[in-house]
Design an enzyme around this catalytic site. Sequence first.
Site, PDB file in Angstrom:
ATOM      1  N   HIS A  58       0.849  -1.200   0.000  1.00 23.68           N
ATOM      2  CA  HIS A  58       0.000   0.000   0.000  1.00 23.68           C
ATOM      3  C   HIS A  58       0.873   1.233   0.000  1.00 23.68           C
ATOM      4  O   HIS A  58       2.090   1.147   0.104  1.00 23.68           O
ATOM      5  CB  HIS A  58      -0.991  -0.029   1.169  1.00 23.68           C
ATOM      6  CG  HIS A  58      -0.393   0.089   2.534  1.00 23.68           C
ATOM      7  ND1 HIS A  58       0.404  -0.891   3.087  1.00 23.68           N
ATOM      8  CD2 HIS A  58      -0.455   1.073   3.473  1.00 23.68           C
ATOM      9  CE1 HIS A  58       0.778  -0.520   4.311  1.00 23.68           C
ATOM     10  NE2 HIS A  58       0.272   0.681   4.565  1.00 23.68           N
ATOM     11  N   HIS A  60       1.498   3.905   1.884  1.00 22.49           N
ATOM     12  CA  HIS A  60       2.085   4.665   2.993  1.00 22.49           C
ATOM     13  C   HIS A  60       3.613   4.702   2.898  1.00 22.49           C
ATOM     14  O   HIS A  60       4.254   3.721   2.506  1.00 22.49           O
ATOM     15  CB  HIS A  60       1.641   4.081   4.337  1.00 22.49           C
ATOM     16  CG  HIS A  60       0.209   4.390   4.653  1.00 22.49           C
ATOM     17  ND1 HIS A  60      -0.527   3.673   5.563  1.00 22.49           N
ATOM     18  CD2 HIS A  60      -0.625   5.359   4.174  1.00 22.49           C
ATOM     19  CE1 HIS A  60      -1.759   4.183   5.634  1.00 22.49           C
ATOM     20  NE2 HIS A  60      -1.836   5.199   4.804  1.00 22.49           N
ATOM     21  N   ASP A  62       5.987   4.555   4.990  1.00 21.01           N
ATOM     22  CA  ASP A  62       6.817   3.574   5.709  1.00 21.01           C
ATOM     23  C   ASP A  62       6.844   2.224   4.990  1.00 21.01           C
ATOM     24  O   ASP A  62       7.513   1.289   5.448  1.00 21.01           O
ATOM     25  CB  ASP A  62       6.368   3.426   7.174  1.00 21.01           C
ATOM     26  CG  ASP A  62       4.960   2.905   7.341  1.00 21.01           C
ATOM     27  OD1 ASP A  62       4.048   3.410   6.648  1.00 21.01           O
ATOM     28  OD2 ASP A  62       4.753   1.987   8.164  1.00 21.01           O
ATOM     29  N   HIS A  63       6.152   2.129   3.837  1.00 19.35           N
ATOM     30  CA  HIS A  63       6.162   0.892   3.038  1.00 19.35           C
ATOM     31  C   HIS A  63       6.777   1.096   1.650  1.00 19.35           C
ATOM     32  O   HIS A  63       7.243   0.131   1.048  1.00 19.35           O
ATOM     33  CB  HIS A  63       4.743   0.331   2.913  1.00 19.35           C
ATOM     34  CG  HIS A  63       4.162  -0.008   4.255  1.00 19.35           C
ATOM     35  ND1 HIS A  63       4.019  -1.290   4.710  1.00 19.35           N
ATOM     36  CD2 HIS A  63       3.751   0.792   5.274  1.00 19.35           C
ATOM     37  CE1 HIS A  63       3.534  -1.278   5.943  1.00 19.35           C
ATOM     38  NE2 HIS A  63       3.364  -0.026   6.305  1.00 19.35           N
ATOM     39  N   HIS A 116      -7.462  -0.624   5.454  1.00 24.89           N
ATOM     40  CA  HIS A 116      -6.413   0.261   5.987  1.00 24.89           C
ATOM     41  C   HIS A 116      -6.195   1.410   4.992  1.00 24.89           C
ATOM     42  O   HIS A 116      -6.184   2.577   5.366  1.00 24.89           O
ATOM     43  CB  HIS A 116      -5.139  -0.553   6.197  1.00 24.89           C
ATOM     44  CG  HIS A 116      -3.960   0.244   6.678  1.00 24.89           C
ATOM     45  ND1 HIS A 116      -3.893   0.788   7.935  1.00 24.89           N
ATOM     46  CD2 HIS A 116      -2.793   0.582   6.051  1.00 24.89           C
ATOM     47  CE1 HIS A 116      -2.725   1.440   8.065  1.00 24.89           C
ATOM     48  NE2 HIS A 116      -2.051   1.320   6.941  1.00 24.89           N
ATOM     49  N   ASP A 133      -0.209  -3.831   6.299  1.00 21.19           N
ATOM     50  CA  ASP A 133      -0.866  -3.289   7.493  1.00 21.19           C
ATOM     51  C   ASP A 133      -2.337  -3.698   7.553  1.00 21.19           C
ATOM     52  O   ASP A 133      -3.167  -2.969   8.105  1.00 21.19           O
ATOM     53  CB  ASP A 133      -0.767  -1.756   7.512  1.00 21.19           C
ATOM     54  CG  ASP A 133       0.643  -1.254   7.785  1.00 21.19           C
ATOM     55  OD1 ASP A 133       1.536  -2.077   8.064  1.00 21.19           O
ATOM     56  OD2 ASP A 133       0.840  -0.026   7.705  1.00 21.19           O
ATOM     57  N   HIS A 171       4.610  -4.740  10.732  1.00 25.34           N
ATOM     58  CA  HIS A 171       5.010  -4.047  11.968  1.00 25.34           C
ATOM     59  C   HIS A 171       5.102  -5.028  13.137  1.00 25.34           C
ATOM     60  O   HIS A 171       4.356  -6.003  13.196  1.00 25.34           O
ATOM     61  CB  HIS A 171       3.992  -2.966  12.357  1.00 25.34           C
ATOM     62  CG  HIS A 171       3.982  -1.779  11.449  1.00 25.34           C
ATOM     63  ND1 HIS A 171       4.758  -0.663  11.661  1.00 25.34           N
ATOM     64  CD2 HIS A 171       3.269  -1.539  10.316  1.00 25.34           C
ATOM     65  CE1 HIS A 171       4.528   0.218  10.693  1.00 25.34           C
ATOM     66  NE2 HIS A 171       3.630  -0.280   9.856  1.00 25.34           N
TER      67      HIS A 171
END
Length: 259
Positions: A58, A60, A62-63, A116, A133, A171
């Site tokens: 996805h 975001h 942090d990905h 999400h 996530d 995570h």
Amino acid sequence: MNTHHPLIIEPIPAFKDNYIWALRRDTQLAIVDPGDAAPVFAYMQQRELTLTAILTTHHHADHVGGVAQLLAQHSVPVFGPKNEPIQVLTHAVSEGDELEIPQLDVRFRVIDVPGHTRAHIAYYGAGALFCGDTLFACGCGRLFEGTPAQMRTSLTKLRDLPDDTLVYCAHEYTLSNISFARMIDPNNAALIERERRDTGLRAANRPTLPSTLGEEKRTNPFLRWETPEIIQAAQQHLGAPAGSPDQVFAAIRDWKNRA
Ligand code: ZN
Ligand code: FE
């Protein structure tokens, strides 16, 4: 094909609690959700690996935040969800698509798991699930761009996979998820055992992942909207009867957000 070498899957820790998953066979490497390039470069250099593919779940940061820097050094296919704002994809994929990483001799099936984010995807193959996530160990992702009903439908698709599926989430949230689960499902013996084991793993600074889908089905309240204990917890939070699975799921997701 280097099939005499086993497929190794291990985490590359990033940021505070992200795991970038590394899949390697012999010298060939694929990575899932590289939010940061630096730890991936370090991992590759230490082991003299060749990057062959990047998978993203996805949009975001942090990905996907490390993808551009990795691509600047290595021209490899970048898979990721159709209908999400990710500029760096070479292959936009969605439910039913299959992707092959020939250098690793693995194939993955793409599963749409919105909730999400609005077009989040998961990858299933080689007995492993990379779910970003969406599904966490003993928890699930927050609903930033989807509804509880969408998320529950997505989690149902994952729950239907075989019990021995290894679950690789993005995570290390397991212990805080377990403490919430313990609060709403205090008498679940499998959950008590999971807390004991995973507390030990974290105390030794080891990852709690992968888990198995079978264990998630026994302990994760966000896959257990049909069980009397979770229904009762939802009703306690709502102060009213929860008539449908979506209402049960929405209530415990809301409770977790406020816990
Ligand atoms: Zn996210
Ligand atoms: Fe994340």
